[in-house]
Write a protein that holds these residues in place. Structure first.
Motif, PDB file in Angstrom:
ATOM      1  N   ASP A  27       3.028   2.070  -2.872  1.00 30.86           N
ATOM      2  CA  ASP A  27       3.380   2.540  -1.541  1.00 30.86           C
ATOM      3  C   ASP A  27       2.108   2.839  -0.736  1.00 30.86           C
ATOM      4  OD1 ASP A  27       3.948   5.013   0.331  1.00 30.86           O
ATOM      5  OD2 ASP A  27       5.883   4.011   0.007  1.00 30.86           O
ATOM      6  N   TYR A  63       7.416  11.695  -6.949  1.00 34.06           N
ATOM      7  CA  TYR A  63       7.906  10.341  -6.706  1.00 34.06           C
ATOM      8  C   TYR A  63       8.245   9.635  -8.014  1.00 34.06           C
ATOM      9  CZ  TYR A  63       6.012  11.051  -2.034  1.00 34.06           C
ATOM     10  OH  TYR A  63       5.751  11.537  -0.785  1.00 34.06           O
ATOM     11  N   GLN A  67       6.188   4.311  -7.797  1.00 30.75           N
ATOM     12  CA  GLN A  67       5.273   4.676  -6.721  1.00 30.75           C
ATOM     13  C   GLN A  67       3.846   4.963  -7.204  1.00 30.75           C
ATOM     14  OE1 GLN A  67       6.356   4.274  -3.753  1.00 30.75           O
ATOM     15  NE2 GLN A  67       8.504   4.145  -4.228  1.00 30.75           N
TER      16      GLN A  67
END
Length: 81
Positions: A27, A63, A67
């Motif tokens: 990400d 997360y 991620q």
């Protein structure tokens, strides 16, 4: 995978002590912050593997593994001087 392995090998051959790579895209919001935490750990005296582990553990509370879990480190595991 050969491209990533070849790139890491080329960097190590050129004298780079450590290479952090990702097994999959991360990400764009999380990756820079995770790398800041990693570098903060390095400059705090941690070994590279411990600095990466601590950064990943921090982000694991926030997360999913997709991620933050794709980062791996290769090379020397000596703390920075």
């Amino acid at each position: 995978a050969e491209g990533v392995l070849g790139f890491k090998a080329a960097l190590h051959h050129a004298g780079v002590a450590n290479v952090v790579t990702s097994l999959w895209p991360l990400d764009d919001h999380i990756a820079p912050q995770l790398m800041e935490d990693f570098h903060r750990g390095l400059h705090g005296g941690l070994k590279p593997s411990d600095a990466l582990r601590n950064a990943q553990l921090k982000w694991s509370r926030l997360y999913s593994p997709q991620q933050w879990g794709g980062l791996i480190i290769s090379g020397s595991d000596s703390a920075l001087r």
